[in-house]
Design a protein around this motif. Structure first.
Motif, mmCIF file in Angstrom:
data_model
loop_
_atom_site.group_PDB
_atom_site.id
_atom_site.type_symbol
_atom_site.label_atom_id
_atom_site.label_comp_id
_atom_site.label_asym_id
_atom_site.label_seq_id
_atom_site.Cartn_x
_atom_site.Cartn_y
_atom_site.Cartn_z
ATOM 1 N N GLN A 18 -9.204 7.239 17.376
ATOM 2 C CA GLN A 18 -7.830 7.553 16.988
ATOM 3 C C GLN A 18 -6.848 6.449 17.400
ATOM 4 O OE1 GLN A 18 -4.846 8.500 18.640
ATOM 5 N NE2 GLN A 18 -3.808 8.954 16.704
ATOM 6 N N PRO A 19 -6.861 6.002 18.665
ATOM 7 C CA PRO A 19 -5.952 4.890 18.992
ATOM 8 C C PRO A 19 -6.362 3.573 18.346
ATOM 9 C CG PRO A 19 -7.328 5.453 20.878
ATOM 10 C CD PRO A 19 -7.546 6.520 19.855
ATOM 11 N N MET A 20 -7.634 3.434 17.993
ATOM 12 C CA MET A 20 -8.111 2.196 17.384
ATOM 13 C C MET A 20 -7.561 2.017 15.975
ATOM 14 S SD MET A 20 -12.109 0.937 17.020
ATOM 15 C CE MET A 20 -12.452 1.075 18.777
ATOM 16 N N PHE A 21 -7.299 3.137 15.280
ATOM 17 C CA PHE A 21 -6.853 3.053 13.886
ATOM 18 C C PHE A 21 -5.539 3.770 13.621
ATOM 19 C CE2 PHE A 21 -11.492 2.478 13.704
ATOM 20 C CZ PHE A 21 -11.479 1.167 13.245
ATOM 21 N N ASN A 22 -4.779 4.003 14.672
ATOM 22 C CA ASN A 22 -3.466 4.620 14.534
ATOM 23 C C ASN A 22 -2.439 3.518 14.273
ATOM 24 O OD1 ASN A 22 -0.983 5.854 14.866
ATOM 25 N ND2 ASN A 22 -1.646 7.123 16.573
ATOM 26 N N PRO A 23 -1.831 3.472 13.087
ATOM 27 C CA PRO A 23 -0.899 2.368 12.784
ATOM 28 C C PRO A 23 0.296 2.323 13.721
ATOM 29 C CG PRO A 23 -0.769 4.098 11.116
ATOM 30 C CD PRO A 23 -1.960 4.417 11.957
ATOM 31 N N ARG A 24 0.642 3.461 14.314
ATOM 32 C CA ARG A 24 1.760 3.462 15.267
ATOM 33 C C ARG A 24 1.396 2.738 16.557
ATOM 34 N NH1 ARG A 24 2.256 8.957 16.547
ATOM 35 N NH2 ARG A 24 0.342 9.320 15.397
ATOM 36 N N GLN A 25 0.097 2.497 16.759
ATOM 37 C CA GLN A 25 -0.342 1.763 17.948
ATOM 38 C C GLN A 25 -0.474 0.273 17.658
ATOM 39 O OE1 GLN A 25 -0.211 3.714 20.419
ATOM 40 N NE2 GLN A 25 -1.937 5.100 20.634
ATOM 41 N N MET A 26 -0.072 -0.146 16.457
ATOM 42 C CA MET A 26 -0.201 -1.549 16.058
ATOM 43 C C MET A 26 1.155 -2.233 15.920
ATOM 44 S SD MET A 26 -3.182 -1.147 13.152
ATOM 45 C CE MET A 26 -4.657 -0.151 13.463
ATOM 46 N N VAL A 27 2.204 -1.610 16.427
ATOM 47 C CA VAL A 27 3.552 -2.159 16.313
ATOM 48 C C VAL A 27 3.781 -3.185 17.422
ATOM 49 C CG1 VAL A 27 6.010 -1.613 16.328
ATOM 50 C CG2 VAL A 27 4.371 0.011 15.332
ATOM 51 N N PRO A 28 4.095 -4.427 17.091
ATOM 52 C CA PRO A 28 4.325 -5.436 18.134
ATOM 53 C C PRO A 28 5.326 -4.941 19.167
ATOM 54 C CG PRO A 28 4.243 -6.478 15.993
ATOM 55 C CD PRO A 28 4.222 -5.000 15.734
ATOM 56 N N GLY A 29 4.962 -5.113 20.418
ATOM 57 C CA GLY A 29 5.748 -4.592 21.526
ATOM 58 C C GLY A 29 5.184 -3.300 22.064
ATOM 59 N N ARG A 30 4.386 -2.595 21.213
ATOM 60 C CA ARG A 30 3.793 -1.321 21.638
ATOM 61 C C ARG A 30 2.315 -1.251 21.238
ATOM 62 N NH1 ARG A 30 8.252 1.056 18.967
ATOM 63 N NH2 ARG A 30 6.894 2.328 17.674
ATOM 64 N N ILE A 31 1.669 -2.400 21.092
ATOM 65 C CA ILE A 31 0.284 -2.415 20.637
ATOM 66 C C ILE A 31 -0.622 -1.826 21.713
ATOM 67 C CG2 ILE A 31 -1.644 -3.882 19.921
ATOM 68 C CD1 ILE A 31 0.412 -5.788 18.723
ATOM 69 N N ASP A 32 -1.483 -0.923 21.306
ATOM 70 C CA ASP A 32 -2.407 -0.277 22.226
ATOM 71 C C ASP A 32 -3.611 -1.182 22.477
ATOM 72 O OD1 ASP A 32 -3.158 2.572 23.410
ATOM 73 O OD2 ASP A 32 -4.975 1.767 22.494
ATOM 74 N N PHE A 33 -4.245 -1.032 23.645
ATOM 75 C CA PHE A 33 -5.427 -1.807 23.994
ATOM 76 C C PHE A 33 -6.523 -1.670 22.933
ATOM 77 C CE2 PHE A 33 -3.360 -1.343 28.068
ATOM 78 C CZ PHE A 33 -3.580 -2.552 28.687
ATOM 79 N N GLN A 34 -6.627 -0.497 22.326
ATOM 80 C CA GLN A 34 -7.687 -0.260 21.354
ATOM 81 C C GLN A 34 -7.352 -0.787 19.963
ATOM 82 O OE1 GLN A 34 -10.484 1.043 22.786
ATOM 83 N NE2 GLN A 34 -9.199 0.898 24.604
ATOM 84 N N ALA A 35 -6.076 -1.038 19.717
ATOM 85 C CA ALA A 35 -5.633 -1.418 18.369
ATOM 86 C C ALA A 35 -5.245 -2.886 18.276
ATOM 87 C CB ALA A 35 -4.453 -0.543 17.941
ATOM 88 N N LEU A 36 -5.761 -3.698 19.172
ATOM 89 C CA LEU A 36 -5.393 -5.114 19.175
ATOM 90 C C LEU A 36 -5.782 -5.826 17.880
ATOM 91 C CD1 LEU A 36 -6.354 -5.953 22.856
ATOM 92 C CD2 LEU A 36 -4.092 -6.277 21.869
ATOM 93 N N HIS A 37 -6.793 -5.317 17.203
ATOM 94 C CA HIS A 37 -7.214 -5.929 15.933
ATOM 95 C C HIS A 37 -6.125 -5.830 14.878
ATOM 96 C CE1 HIS A 37 -7.846 -1.931 14.136
ATOM 97 N NE2 HIS A 37 -8.290 -1.592 15.338
ATOM 98 N N GLN A 38 -5.320 -4.750 14.915
ATOM 99 C CA GLN A 38 -4.162 -4.555 14.022
ATOM 100 C C GLN A 38 -4.556 -4.526 12.548
ATOM 101 O OE1 GLN A 38 -0.562 -6.859 15.611
ATOM 102 N NE2 GLN A 38 -2.279 -7.799 16.717
ATOM 103 N N LEU A 39 -5.733 -3.973 12.254
ATOM 104 C CA LEU A 39 -6.183 -3.865 10.871
ATOM 105 C C LEU A 39 -6.065 -2.407 10.430
ATOM 106 C CD1 LEU A 39 -7.519 -5.226 8.395
ATOM 107 C CD2 LEU A 39 -9.728 -4.532 9.350
ATOM 108 N N PRO A 40 -5.071 -2.056 9.634
ATOM 109 C CA PRO A 40 -4.946 -0.670 9.182
ATOM 110 C C PRO A 40 -6.114 -0.289 8.276
ATOM 111 C CG PRO A 40 -2.909 -1.916 8.815
ATOM 112 C CD PRO A 40 -3.985 -2.916 9.139
ATOM 113 N N LEU A 41 -6.681 0.870 8.509
ATOM 114 C CA LEU A 41 -7.726 1.421 7.647
ATOM 115 C C LEU A 41 -7.328 2.857 7.296
ATOM 116 C CD1 LEU A 41 -11.079 0.195 9.298
ATOM 117 C CD2 LEU A 41 -9.992 -0.674 7.227
#
Length: 555
Positions: free
Chosen positions: A446-469
């Motif tokens: 969930q955190p790996m593919f949650n687009p809200r975790q890919m916002v610069p300044g709030r990027i989650d450790f799991q979503a560093l790839h920043q690839l929305p699926l």
């Protein structure tokens, strides 16, 4: 590599500056987090260090899921909960008679306030999946007070898993936090909480103590007067500290532990049960990582046998499939359906070269390194903390593997604090990163593919790839919308295939669960023969407070 003996220098000085408590105080010395220097901050939702030390020990969740023994969950600030038949609400029955450490009553008002506060401060990371109607994100619509000790969380959509997240809500005292307008930057230097240890003492740049809450309901069983959190910032330093009696509980990566750790002290012990995956997180917002064929080439260029057997000293385990999670969740994947993707986990530098050539990643300027198809050079670092020996070795091996196929990659080490601080911004090329644990694989994906975790300044450790699926989001929503295990498996297979086909992360190996402890001063540790809780000292392991409370001083 430096030997452990070199790291003992300075412990006499450390001991000389350590805070002095009452002569008969029982002190547990533990290290859930490395840092270059302590900052006086006890904010339970500040992920740069304070929450690692304040959650569970001072601030309590509603419920403690015993992940290893789901039939032995432990009530915390709630004593029970009810999930509605339509999966659209969860009602928590709160513990009566609980006092905040300043003497005020804990009630449903505090829980409702905590939710409302999270909703009002979306940039303050409280871990609550608040529903945002305008953005169409999140799921928890409201927290509604039923009576002084009953709260109902209302959901926007059915969610069979919502209780796992809500159980981990760390309630804030309304009478303190309702006056805080900027919680993200609030140092909370006089914490008020309900847990066993809430009184911060003896702060210095080299550490502090968190001492007994005299109003805690745990005082009858709690044999530990204070938790001591020293400042340390490297695996070798911390292992040497534990061996010298300056630490009791640790969770660091080890070099060959039977050689470098056990012989250092008769009191040293370790146990490394299988944990979750470690992945390469590739920043897909930039070239060349935005190219799928390049990501595939990286995966087959990596020599995982060397990573497992040599780089990580034989303490890790192989991950079978390129799905971002490992053997920790092997009962959740369909091996037959994933077999066609297994080639991505096999070391094949010739295949890597073939993929790169076909995608146009060739040496266009004659300098010996491959370039992007548009002719721009490729050169990137693989970032990790300088003190994490096993990961440093891993990064070096991966860099050498990529160099062997013509990719100009290098190891990029940095101070641990800088490494953590850089994550939310997304200013990197490649990170080596762990994956979250949890009761189901959903908590990893969930955190790996949650687009809200890919916002610069709030990027989650799991979503560093920043690839929305988006298709992965859809499948994960289907997973949580049913309590039927077969339907969950079907939804998860969709996620597995999407990860294997898109390679947003490159699976490396399954990490051990790092756990080291000393029997010099305490008994009652979790062991291989007594696996009552997950034994980690790290934040995210709610059971760690139970572990600490079960320790007794050696007579």
């Amino acid at each position: 590599m430096r030997t452990l003996a070199l790291c003992t220098v300075g412990f006499a000085a450390l001991a000389a500056t350590a805070p002095v408590l009452a002569k008969d105080d029982v002190i547990l010395r533990l290290l859930p987090y490395h840092t270059d220097a302590m900052v006086e901050n006890y904010n339970p939702n500040n992920p740069t260090g304070p929450q690692q030390r304040m959650r569970d020990f001072a601030y309590e969740p509603l419920w403690i899921d015993n992940i290893w023994h789901p039939d032995q969950d432990v009530p915390a600030l709630a004593t029970s909960f009810d999930i509605a038949p339509d999966l659209k609400s969860i009602t928590y029955h709160l513990r009566e008679g609980v006092k905040w450490s300043d003497g005020k009553d804990f009630t449903a008002d505090d829980v409702v306030f905590t939710f409302d506060y999270a909703k009002a401060h979306p940039d303050y990371p409280m871990g609550i999946d608040v529903y945002n109607a305008e953005a169409g994100t999140g799921n928890v619509v409201s927290a509604e007070k039923v009576d002084d000790h009953t709260v109902t969380f209302v959901l926007n959509e059915p969610d069979a898993l919502a209780r796992y997240g809500l159980a981990g809500v760390y309630t804030l005292p309304k009478h303190i936090w309702e006056g805080i307008d900027d919680p993200k930057n609030f140092a909370n230097t006089e914490p008020v909480a309900t847990g066993p240890w809430t009184v911060a003492k003896n702060f210095s740049r080299s550490g502090f103590d968190l001492c007994r809450n005299e109003l805690s309901r745990f005082n009858g069983e709690n044999a530990i007067d204070c938790l001591r959190f020293p400042q340390m910032n490297g695996n070798e330093q911390t292992v040497a500290a534990l061996s010298a009696g300056e630490l009791d509980w640790l969770g660091d990566g080890l070099t060959d532990p039977d050689v470098t750790f056990l012989p250092q002290s008769e009191y040293n012990n370790y146990w490394l049960p299988a944990g979750s995956d470690v992945n390469l997180q590739l920043n897909t917002t930039k070239a060349p990582f935005n190219n799928l064929e390049f990501r595939k080439a990286i995966s087959v260029a990596v020599d995982r046998d060397t990573l497992v057997d040599i780089s990580t000293f034989g303490l890790t385990t192989h991950t079978k499939f390129p799905i971002g999670t490992g053997e920790m969740y092997n009962t959740w994947y369909n091996a037959e359906a994933l077999e066609p993707y297994r080639w991505l986990m096999e070391y094949d530098p010739e295949k890597a070269k073939e993929l790169l050539d076909a995608a146009g990643f060739v040496d266009k300027d004659g300098d010996g390194w491959r370039d992007n198809p548009d002719g721009t050079p490729i050169a990137f670092g693989i970032s990790m903390p300088s003190g994490w020996t096993d990961w440093v070795n891993t990064g070096q091996t991966v860099a050498e593997n990529l160099q062997d196929v013509g990719i100009n990659a290098s190891l990029k080490t940095m101070d641990e604090g800088a490494w953590f601080d850089a994550v939310p911004q997304g200013n990197f090329d490649v990170y080596v990163m762990w994956t979250n644990g949890g009761p189901t694989p959903y908590q990893q994906y969930q955190p790996m593919f949650n687009p809200r975790q890919m916002v610069p300044g709030r990027i989650d450790f799991q979503a560093l790839h920043q690839l929305p699926l988006p298709a992965a989001e859809t499948a994960l929503n289907a997973f949580r919308a049913t309590a039927d295990h077969d339907k969950q498996l079907a939804a998860l297979l969709d996620v597995h295939k999407l990860v294997a086909e898109n390679v947003p992360v490159v699976s490396l190996f399954a990490n051990p669960t790092w756990y080291e402890y000393s029997t010099r001063r305490f008994t009652g540790w979790v062991t291989k023969d007594d696996q009552r809780y997950r034994p980690q000292v790290h934040d995210g392991t709610r059971e760690r407070v139970l572990h600490a409370l079960s320790l007794k001083p050696v007579e």
